[in-house]
Scaffold this motif. Structure first.
Motif, PDB file in Angstrom:
ATOM      1  N   TYR A  43       0.833  -1.212   0.000  1.00 27.23           N
ATOM      2  CA  TYR A  43       0.000   0.000   0.000  1.00 27.23           C
ATOM      3  C   TYR A  43       0.864   1.258   0.000  1.00 27.23           C
ATOM      4  N   ARG A  44       1.860   1.284   0.850  1.00 25.04           N
ATOM      5  CA  ARG A  44       2.740   2.457   0.927  1.00 25.04           C
ATOM      6  C   ARG A  44       3.449   2.691  -0.402  1.00 25.04           C
ATOM      7  N   CYS A  45       3.867   1.621  -1.060  1.00 24.08           N
ATOM      8  CA  CYS A  45       4.525   1.752  -2.363  1.00 24.08           C
ATOM      9  C   CYS A  45       3.552   2.271  -3.419  1.00 24.08           C
ATOM     10  N   TYR A  46       2.395   1.641  -3.503  1.00 27.12           N
ATOM     11  CA  TYR A  46       1.406   2.071  -4.499  1.00 27.12           C
ATOM     12  C   TYR A  46       1.000   3.528  -4.277  1.00 27.12           C
ATOM     13  N   ALA A  47       0.815   3.905  -3.029  1.00 28.61           N
ATOM     14  CA  ALA A  47       0.441   5.290  -2.732  1.00 28.61           C
ATOM     15  C   ALA A  47       1.543   6.245  -3.177  1.00 28.61           C
ATOM     16  N   ALA A  48       2.785   5.896  -2.885  1.00 29.78           N
ATOM     17  CA  ALA A  48       3.911   6.746  -3.267  1.00 29.78           C
ATOM     18  C   ALA A  48       4.073   6.820  -4.777  1.00 29.78           C
ATOM     19  N   LEU A  49       3.681   5.763  -5.477  1.00 32.57           N
ATOM     20  CA  LEU A  49       3.791   5.712  -6.935  1.00 32.57           C
ATOM     21  C   LEU A  49       2.529   6.227  -7.630  1.00 32.57           C
ATOM     22  N   ASN A  50       1.622   6.832  -6.837  1.00 37.03           N
ATOM     23  CA  ASN A  50       0.382   7.417  -7.356  1.00 37.03           C
ATOM     24  C   ASN A  50      -0.467   6.396  -8.124  1.00 37.03           C
ATOM     25  N   GLN A  51      -0.673   5.254  -7.493  1.00 40.20           N
ATOM     26  CA  GLN A  51      -1.549   4.218  -8.039  1.00 40.20           C
ATOM     27  C   GLN A  51      -2.671   3.978  -7.031  1.00 40.20           C
ATOM     28  N   PRO A  52      -3.644   4.895  -6.981  1.00 36.37           N
ATOM     29  CA  PRO A  52      -4.646   4.863  -5.912  1.00 36.37           C
ATOM     30  C   PRO A  52      -5.499   3.603  -5.861  1.00 36.37           C
ATOM     31  N   ALA A  55      -3.376   0.932  -4.400  1.00 37.02           N
ATOM     32  CA  ALA A  55      -3.112   1.292  -3.006  1.00 37.02           C
ATOM     33  C   ALA A  55      -4.316   0.908  -2.147  1.00 37.02           C
ATOM     34  N   PHE A  56      -5.512   1.273  -2.595  1.00 35.74           N
ATOM     35  CA  PHE A  56      -6.713   0.958  -1.817  1.00 35.74           C
ATOM     36  C   PHE A  56      -6.920  -0.552  -1.703  1.00 35.74           C
ATOM     37  N   GLU A  57      -6.703  -1.272  -2.794  1.00 37.47           N
ATOM     38  CA  GLU A  57      -6.832  -2.738  -2.746  1.00 37.47           C
ATOM     39  C   GLU A  57      -5.880  -3.332  -1.706  1.00 37.47           C
ATOM     40  N   SER A  58      -4.667  -2.818  -1.667  1.00 33.46           N
ATOM     41  CA  SER A  58      -3.668  -3.370  -0.749  1.00 33.46           C
ATOM     42  C   SER A  58      -4.004  -3.085   0.708  1.00 33.46           C
ATOM     43  N   ILE A  59      -4.383  -1.851   1.019  1.00 31.34           N
ATOM     44  CA  ILE A  59      -4.697  -1.543   2.421  1.00 31.34           C
ATOM     45  C   ILE A  59      -5.999  -2.231   2.834  1.00 31.34           C
ATOM     46  N   SER A  60      -6.915  -2.413   1.888  1.00 32.63           N
ATOM     47  CA  SER A  60      -8.141  -3.164   2.190  1.00 32.63           C
ATOM     48  C   SER A  60      -7.820  -4.611   2.534  1.00 32.63           C
ATOM     49  N   ALA A  61      -6.895  -5.201   1.781  1.00 33.70           N
ATOM     50  CA  ALA A  61      -6.492  -6.582   2.052  1.00 33.70           C
ATOM     51  C   ALA A  61      -5.788  -6.687   3.407  1.00 33.70           C
ATOM     52  N   ALA A  62      -4.947  -5.707   3.714  1.00 35.23           N
ATOM     53  CA  ALA A  62      -4.272  -5.701   5.014  1.00 35.23           C
ATOM     54  C   ALA A  62      -5.296  -5.626   6.142  1.00 35.23           C
ATOM     55  N   PHE A  63      -6.277  -4.740   5.992  1.00 31.94           N
ATOM     56  CA  PHE A  63      -7.312  -4.580   7.008  1.00 31.94           C
ATOM     57  C   PHE A  63      -8.149  -5.851   7.138  1.00 31.94           C
ATOM     58  N   ALA A  64      -8.454  -6.486   6.011  1.00 35.84           N
ATOM     59  CA  ALA A  64      -9.247  -7.724   6.041  1.00 35.84           C
ATOM     60  C   ALA A  64      -8.503  -8.834   6.781  1.00 35.84           C
ATOM     61  N   LEU A  65      -7.183  -8.874   6.643  1.00 38.47           N
ATOM     62  CA  LEU A  65      -6.397  -9.909   7.316  1.00 38.47           C
ATOM     63  C   LEU A  65      -6.180  -9.622   8.791  1.00 38.47           C
TER      64      LEU A  65
END
Length: 116
Positions: A43-52, A55-65
């Motif tokens: 998520y941090r990488c995608y956010a920094a690379l401006n891939q929203p 980024a949202f998919e990744s942090i959602s997956a982290a939260f789900a886990l």
């Protein structure tokens, strides 16, 4: 390399702000063994690379886990606001954090900013 080795190799790149270099390492680690912390780093990488979207998919997956990890939950709440303009869901996440950990100042500040 195994999932843990890939994670640590990715962390080294992330810690040095080499987001594009870190991302494939995290992605490969996730293929081998999904883990909330690896998703949070992606998520941090995608956010920094401006891939929203990613980024949202990744942090959602982290939260789900692991939605009870306060830092991940806070980042998820921020992503809900920033990427989805979903303040109602963000408030719910923040209330959950504060119910578990009333002293988590960042969550309280964000909840106040959202009018909750």
């Amino acid at each position: 390399m195994n999932a843990i080795e890939l994670y640590y190799a990715g962390r080294e790149q992330l810690d040095n702000a080499f987001y594009a270099e870190a991302l494939p390492l995290f992605e490969e680690s996730l293929k081998l063994q999904p883990h909330f912390k690896t998703y949070e780093c992606a998520y941090r990488c995608y956010a920094a690379l401006n891939q929203p979207e990613k980024a949202f998919e990744s942090i959602s997956a982290a939260f789900a886990l692991n939605g009870k990890q306060d830092k991940v939950a806070l980042q998820y709440a921020k992503a809900l606001v920033n990427y989805k303009q979903d303040t109602a869901s963000a408030r719910e996440v923040l209330v959950g954090i504060l119910n578990r950990n009333p002293s988590y100042k960042a969550a309280g500040v964000m909840l106040n900013e959202l009018g909750g």
